[in-house]
Design a protein around this motif. Structure first.
Motif, mmCIF file in Angstrom:
data_model
loop_
_atom_site.group_PDB
_atom_site.id
_atom_site.type_symbol
_atom_site.label_atom_id
_atom_site.label_comp_id
_atom_site.label_asym_id
_atom_site.label_seq_id
_atom_site.Cartn_x
_atom_site.Cartn_y
_atom_site.Cartn_z
ATOM 1 N N LEU A 178 -46.908 9.105 -46.623
ATOM 2 C CA LEU A 178 -47.224 10.457 -46.543
ATOM 3 C C LEU A 178 -46.062 11.193 -46.609
ATOM 4 O O LEU A 178 -45.895 12.438 -47.437
ATOM 5 N N ALA A 179 -45.167 11.283 -45.694
ATOM 6 C CA ALA A 179 -44.137 11.838 -45.514
ATOM 7 C C ALA A 179 -43.293 11.590 -46.828
ATOM 8 O O ALA A 179 -42.585 12.804 -47.381
ATOM 9 N N LEU A 245 -27.054 16.207 -48.457
ATOM 10 C CA LEU A 245 -28.592 15.780 -48.284
ATOM 11 C C LEU A 245 -29.301 16.998 -48.429
ATOM 12 O O LEU A 245 -29.074 18.065 -47.951
ATOM 13 N N ASP A 246 -30.691 16.838 -48.630
ATOM 14 C CA ASP A 246 -31.633 17.984 -48.860
ATOM 15 C C ASP A 246 -32.973 17.946 -48.320
ATOM 16 O O ASP A 246 -33.710 18.661 -48.570
ATOM 17 N N ALA A 247 -33.181 16.678 -47.757
ATOM 18 C CA ALA A 247 -34.404 16.343 -47.133
ATOM 19 C C ALA A 247 -34.181 15.156 -45.963
ATOM 20 O O ALA A 247 -33.357 14.572 -46.259
ATOM 21 N N VAL A 248 -34.895 15.267 -44.818
ATOM 22 C CA VAL A 248 -34.920 14.558 -43.610
ATOM 23 C C VAL A 248 -36.374 14.228 -43.175
ATOM 24 O O VAL A 248 -37.126 14.928 -43.296
ATOM 25 N N PHE A 249 -36.614 12.983 -43.353
ATOM 26 C CA PHE A 249 -37.923 12.380 -42.592
ATOM 27 C C PHE A 249 -37.314 11.981 -41.138
ATOM 28 O O PHE A 249 -36.663 10.805 -41.122
ATOM 29 N N ALA A 250 -37.998 12.591 -39.979
ATOM 30 C CA ALA A 250 -37.589 12.132 -38.732
ATOM 31 C C ALA A 250 -38.931 11.279 -38.251
ATOM 32 O O ALA A 250 -39.794 11.835 -38.529
ATOM 33 N N ASP A 273 -32.439 24.752 -47.743
ATOM 34 C CA ASP A 273 -31.378 23.939 -47.795
ATOM 35 C C ASP A 273 -31.883 22.484 -47.625
ATOM 36 O O ASP A 273 -31.564 21.539 -48.574
ATOM 37 N N VAL A 274 -32.436 22.316 -46.496
ATOM 38 C CA VAL A 274 -32.891 20.988 -46.172
ATOM 39 C C VAL A 274 -34.446 21.056 -45.664
ATOM 40 O O VAL A 274 -34.695 21.876 -44.701
ATOM 41 N N ALA A 275 -35.335 20.410 -46.249
ATOM 42 C CA ALA A 275 -36.480 20.067 -45.759
ATOM 43 C C ALA A 275 -36.770 19.031 -44.796
ATOM 44 O O ALA A 275 -35.958 17.902 -44.961
ATOM 45 N N VAL A 276 -37.410 19.361 -43.819
ATOM 46 C CA VAL A 276 -37.722 18.306 -42.751
ATOM 47 C C VAL A 276 -39.107 17.957 -42.579
ATOM 48 O O VAL A 276 -40.083 19.091 -42.293
ATOM 49 N N VAL A 277 -39.563 16.809 -41.978
ATOM 50 C CA VAL A 277 -40.840 16.315 -41.884
ATOM 51 C C VAL A 277 -40.698 15.362 -40.683
ATOM 52 O O VAL A 277 -39.764 14.536 -40.636
#
Length: 336
Positions: A178-179, A245-250, A273-277
């Motif tokens: 999903l992320a 980098l432009d996205a992070v899944f933690a 700048d950076v999407a975070v999920v």
């Protein structure tokens, strides 16, 4: 009509509870003793009658009849992992929502060098009726010890090694997917991930689900331990290696919170700048600025189900193992 609650000092009996609830004494007894197979409507009627009459179970007498301690253990990770993590607070509340009304005591235990021996000893000596294990890792011998001794045990996640054990989990792999799907729908193409500890099934499965959905075996990633501090450290490392980098899944909300702190300190805007999920939908998600988009696992419901399943196993230790898997959902907020 008179109030059924007693005004004298005379002890309320189980028979009176049954009369007020409109059920048999045997049914009222099953509810009081935490038998999980009682219909939810009947259980609610008996609980309302208990509240109305002020009935207090005679735990000493019940223990003589049932040969039970009327106590279960909740084994949590080492104490250093508990501070500031809302996940474990929610687990405790969920377990208590089930065992509190039944009169069963909850014994909290944290994993250290002596805990395993203590758990085995307490179960063998009848000081505990069963245990719920939270986040055991791949090489922990305790689950197998308890299963081989036929002690009632419920685990909070899928065991990494095949074991005939009852457990409750969320579909971690689907949650990771999903992320990934959400970040790809935002046209992010320089994605990185901070995975959970790979010696746990939650860490492995969230990571696998995310990578499979992205379909990029070379996707940059680091391994954290679900804590905020590991999110900060991992984010520093990933930014150094992949500044564009432009996205992070933690793989946990706390790691996402730590990552967002580093992003802000280095001048990156979230989500521009950076999407975070993140993953969990804990109170940490709402403490983020902006509020965190995250994969929700219904922790309180899962913990309550663990408690119900454990009480059922205490009542019938020879019942076959049960596996309950909840579905994750994506909660979209301001970070992605």
């Amino acid at each position: 009509m008179s109030d059924p609650r007693r005004t004298s000092s005379k002890r309320v009996t189980l028979e009176e509870v049954a009369r007020v609830a409109g059920v048999s004494r045997a049914t009222a007894s099953r509810v009081v003793n935490g038998v999980a197979t009682v219909d939810a409507t009947i259980r609610a009627a008996v609980q309302n009658a208990i509240d109305a009459t002020g009935y207090v179970p005679n735990l000493a007498a019940r223990s003589l009849v049932t040969r039970r301690a009327d106590a279960i253990g909740l084994v949590l990770p080492e104490e250093s992992r508990l501070a500031g993590d809302p996940f474990f607070e929610t687990v405790i509340r969920g377990v208590m929502s089930v065992i509190g009304p039944s009169g069963v005591h909850l014994v909290l235990m944290t994993m250290d060098t002596n805990t395993r021996d203590q758990v085995v000893s307490d179960l063998r000596r009848g000081r505990l009726d069963g245990v719920i294990l939270i986040h055991t890792d791949r090489d922990d011998p305790l689950p197998r010890q308890l299963i081989e001794a036929n002690h009632p045990v419920v685990m909070s996640s899928r065991p990494l090694h095949p074991l005939p054990v009852t457990y409750v989990d969320v579909d971690q792999t689907a949650g990771g997917a999903l992320a990934a799907q959400h970040l790809m729908s935002l046209r992010r193409n320089r994605i990185v991930t901070i995975a959970g500890p790979q010696h746990t099934s939650a860490g492995q499965d969230r990571h696998t689900g995310f990578l499979d959905a992205v379909a990029d075996p070379d996707l940059p990633w680091t391994e954290g331990d679900f804590t905020r501090e590991s999110g900060e450290t991992s984010m520093v490392h990933l930014l150094r290696a992949h500044p564009g980098l432009d996205a992070v899944f933690a793989a946990s909300d706390l790691m996402a919170q730590g990552a967002m702190t580093v992003l802000r300190a280095t001048g990156r805007r979230v989500p521009q700048d950076v999407a975070v999920v993140g993953f969990d939908d804990s109170s940490a998600a709402l403490a983020c600025d902006p509020p965190l988009t995250t994969v929700r696992q219904p922790v309180a419901d899962m913990a309550a189900e663990m408690a119900r399943l454990l009480l059922a196993r205490v009542a019938d230790p020879d019942a076959p193992p049960t596996r309950v898997v909840f579905e994750p959902t994506l909660v979209v907020r301001g970070s992605a």
